[in-house]
Write an enzyme that holds these catalytic residues in place. Structure first.
Site, mmCIF file in Angstrom:
data_model
loop_
_atom_site.group_PDB
_atom_site.id
_atom_site.type_symbol
_atom_site.label_atom_id
_atom_site.label_comp_id
_atom_site.label_asym_id
_atom_site.label_seq_id
_atom_site.Cartn_x
_atom_site.Cartn_y
_atom_site.Cartn_z
ATOM 1 N N LYS A 14 0.781 -1.259 0.073
ATOM 2 C CA LYS A 14 0.057 0.003 -0.105
ATOM 3 C C LYS A 14 0.920 1.194 -0.148
ATOM 4 O O LYS A 14 0.704 2.053 -0.928
ATOM 5 C CB LYS A 14 -1.015 0.108 1.102
ATOM 6 N N ARG A 89 -9.891 0.453 8.949
ATOM 7 C CA ARG A 89 -9.416 -0.754 9.135
ATOM 8 C C ARG A 89 -10.397 -1.553 10.061
ATOM 9 O O ARG A 89 -10.282 -2.759 10.473
ATOM 10 C CB ARG A 89 -8.205 -0.646 10.215
ATOM 11 N N ARG A 128 11.846 -4.894 5.269
ATOM 12 C CA ARG A 128 11.826 -3.411 4.962
ATOM 13 C C ARG A 128 12.510 -2.877 5.703
ATOM 14 O O ARG A 128 12.757 -2.697 7.103
ATOM 15 C CB ARG A 128 10.226 -3.234 5.421
ATOM 16 N N ARG A 161 11.295 -0.367 11.014
ATOM 17 C CA ARG A 161 10.250 0.121 12.082
ATOM 18 C C ARG A 161 10.035 -0.894 13.342
ATOM 19 O O ARG A 161 10.661 -2.094 13.204
ATOM 20 C CB ARG A 161 8.645 -0.137 11.296
ATOM 21 N N ARG A 172 -0.452 -8.204 13.667
ATOM 22 C CA ARG A 172 -1.095 -7.359 12.918
ATOM 23 C C ARG A 172 -1.718 -8.105 11.669
ATOM 24 O O ARG A 172 -2.842 -7.769 11.383
ATOM 25 C CB ARG A 172 -0.025 -6.505 12.202
HETATM 26 P P1 AP5 Z 1 4.811 -1.392 1.929
HETATM 27 O O1 AP5 Z 1 4.528 -0.824 0.776
HETATM 28 O O2 AP5 Z 1 5.667 -0.712 2.956
HETATM 29 O O3 AP5 Z 1 3.423 -2.139 2.415
HETATM 30 P P2 AP5 Z 1 2.252 -1.440 3.304
HETATM 31 O O4 AP5 Z 1 1.063 -2.460 2.751
HETATM 32 O O5 AP5 Z 1 2.069 -0.148 3.135
HETATM 33 O O6 AP5 Z 1 2.603 -2.195 4.764
HETATM 34 P P3 AP5 Z 1 2.384 -1.584 6.099
HETATM 35 O O7 AP5 Z 1 3.385 -2.590 7.173
HETATM 36 O O8 AP5 Z 1 3.069 -0.273 6.163
HETATM 37 O O9 AP5 Z 1 1.002 -1.836 6.361
HETATM 38 P P4 AP5 Z 1 0.487 -1.545 7.834
HETATM 39 O O10 AP5 Z 1 -0.819 -1.829 7.368
HETATM 40 O O11 AP5 Z 1 0.674 -3.065 8.525
HETATM 41 O O12 AP5 Z 1 1.107 -0.396 8.238
HETATM 42 P P5 AP5 Z 1 0.730 0.878 8.729
HETATM 43 O O13 AP5 Z 1 1.752 1.827 8.952
HETATM 44 O O14 AP5 Z 1 -0.512 1.287 8.039
HETATM 45 O O15 AP5 Z 1 5.791 -2.771 1.513
HETATM 46 C C1 AP5 Z 1 6.263 -3.321 2.297
HETATM 47 C C2 AP5 Z 1 7.726 -3.909 1.659
HETATM 48 O O16 AP5 Z 1 7.541 -4.811 0.576
HETATM 49 C C3 AP5 Z 1 8.644 -2.924 1.522
HETATM 50 O O17 AP5 Z 1 10.037 -3.392 1.822
HETATM 51 C C4 AP5 Z 1 8.392 -2.603 -0.036
HETATM 52 O O18 AP5 Z 1 9.488 -2.319 -0.617
HETATM 53 C C5 AP5 Z 1 8.254 -4.042 -0.657
HETATM 54 N N1 AP5 Z 1 7.280 -4.245 -1.524
HETATM 55 C C6 AP5 Z 1 6.263 -3.498 -1.823
HETATM 56 N N2 AP5 Z 1 5.526 -3.675 -2.970
HETATM 57 C C7 AP5 Z 1 6.208 -4.677 -3.539
HETATM 58 C C8 AP5 Z 1 6.065 -5.258 -4.620
HETATM 59 N N3 AP5 Z 1 5.077 -5.142 -5.598
HETATM 60 N N4 AP5 Z 1 6.742 -6.402 -5.064
HETATM 61 C C9 AP5 Z 1 8.081 -6.730 -4.386
HETATM 62 N N5 AP5 Z 1 8.119 -5.946 -3.094
HETATM 63 C C10 AP5 Z 1 7.409 -5.010 -2.745
HETATM 64 O O19 AP5 Z 1 0.090 0.676 10.373
HETATM 65 C C11 AP5 Z 1 1.009 0.444 11.479
HETATM 66 C C12 AP5 Z 1 0.238 0.273 12.711
HETATM 67 O O20 AP5 Z 1 -0.719 1.603 12.939
HETATM 68 C C13 AP5 Z 1 -0.980 -0.738 12.777
HETATM 69 O O21 AP5 Z 1 -0.479 -1.991 13.023
HETATM 70 C C14 AP5 Z 1 -1.969 0.116 13.968
HETATM 71 O O22 AP5 Z 1 -1.361 -0.483 15.045
HETATM 72 C C15 AP5 Z 1 -1.820 1.423 13.573
HETATM 73 N N6 AP5 Z 1 -2.845 1.866 12.762
HETATM 74 C C16 AP5 Z 1 -2.535 2.501 11.385
HETATM 75 N N7 AP5 Z 1 -3.616 2.730 10.896
HETATM 76 C C17 AP5 Z 1 -4.783 2.359 11.836
HETATM 77 C C18 AP5 Z 1 -6.190 2.329 11.576
HETATM 78 N N8 AP5 Z 1 -6.730 2.876 10.579
HETATM 79 N N9 AP5 Z 1 -6.906 1.940 12.880
HETATM 80 C C19 AP5 Z 1 -6.094 1.502 14.036
HETATM 81 N N10 AP5 Z 1 -4.670 1.410 13.930
HETATM 82 C C20 AP5 Z 1 -4.276 1.711 12.971
#
Ligand code: AP5
Length: 219
Positions: A14, A89, A128, A161, A172
């Site tokens: 994402k 979410r 990552r 992270r 997660r």
């Molecule tokens: P990346 O693009 O970083 O993946 P992502 O889907 O953004 O993963 P996240 O871990 O950031 O998502 P998340 O939803 O757990 O975290 P968030 O910050 O939202 O890609 C990952 C890796 O793969 C990278 O190394 C990249 O280079 C590689 N890659 C990407 N695409 C690729 C491809 N096509 N091919 C090969 N490699 C690829 O949330 C973190 C925390 O915040 C949550 O756990 C929760 O505690 C809190 N939080 C956030 N939002 C909420 C909410 N709405 N409600 C409650 N808690 C929340």
């Protein structure tokens, strides 16, 4: 109009696609994860509340998260579209978003769901690295920066992270399955959902998204 949500499990890509989308379409990137991490780094009261939940892999409570997004969506830069990454979410968050989007007269026009198999999610998350300044994601094997340890985009330092460890990732993934996945049906019923294959390469996937975004953007 591009009022978009990016959905998918942790590591589905994402954030990576969000960076490409905002660069091309010039809409604000609203990542609740990034906003929480900024609040934690600044040591704000909200950041202190969020830190324990995030580091353990749990979702931050709905009331805190909804208030954060309410404030962000009401800013003037969202008047011409926005990209939500990681929100909503939960069903209560999706219902609150319906209300918020109506209030600012920018209803959701597209929900992109990134599908990705669990072994690949684990591989991606464990390798990552992210920019400490702008949040841009990299990978130690498959998406290396031009200069080791340094962000290509802003020159910031790359870090791992705190929640990118196996224990947090298991929590997660469980939160995604039980609380977030039901939203796919929620948006499918509204005919807003498009699922894409997150296993495809970053650039190949983005090229698939462009015609879709162009079409939605002109409506
Ligand atoms: P990346 O693009 O970083 O993946 P992502 O889907 O953004 O993963 P996240 O871990 O950031 O998502 P998340 O939803 O757990 O975290 P968030 O910050 O939202 O890609 C990952 C890796 O793969 C990278 O190394 C990249 O280079 C590689 N890659 C990407 N695409 C690729 C491809 N096509 N091919 C090969 N490699 C690829 O949330 C973190 C925390 O915040 C949550 O756990 C929760 O505690 C809190 N939080 C956030 N939002 C909420 C909410 N709405 N409600 C409650 N808690 C929340």
């Amino acid at each position: 109009m591009l009022n978009i949500i990016l959905m998918g499990p942790p590591g589905a890509g994402k954030g990576t696609q969000a960076m490409k989308i905002i660069a091309k379409y010039q809409i604000p990137h609203i990542s609740t994860g990034d906003m929480f991490r900024e609040a934690i780094a600044e040591g704000t009261p909200m950041g202190k509340t969020a830190a324990g939940f995030i580091n353990a892999g749990n979702l931050v409570p709905d009331d805190v998260t909804i208030a954060l997004v309410r404030e962000r969506l009401s800013k003037p830069d969202c008047a011409h579209g926005y990209l939500l990454d990681g929100f909503p979410r939960t069903i209560p968050q999706a219902e609150a978003l319906d209300t918020l989007a109506k209030e600012i007269k920018r209803p959701i026009t597209l929900v992109i769901d990134f599908e990705c198999a669990r072994p690949e999610l684990i591989r991606r998350i464990s390798g990552r690295r992210v920019c400490a300044v702008c949040g841009a994601p990299y990978h130690v094997d498959t998406l290396k920066p031009k200069v080791e340890g340094i962000c290509d985009l802003c020159g910031g330092k790359l870090i791992q992270r705190k929640d990118d460890n196996v224990e947090s990732l298991i929590v997660r993934l469980e939160a995604y399955e039980s609380k977030t996945k039901p939203l796919l049906e929620f948006y499918k019923k509204r005919k807003l959902l498009v699922s894409v294959d997150g296993l495809k390469g970053v650039d190949v996937l983005f090229q698939e998204l462009v015609p879709l975004l162009d079409r939605i953007g002109t409506k």
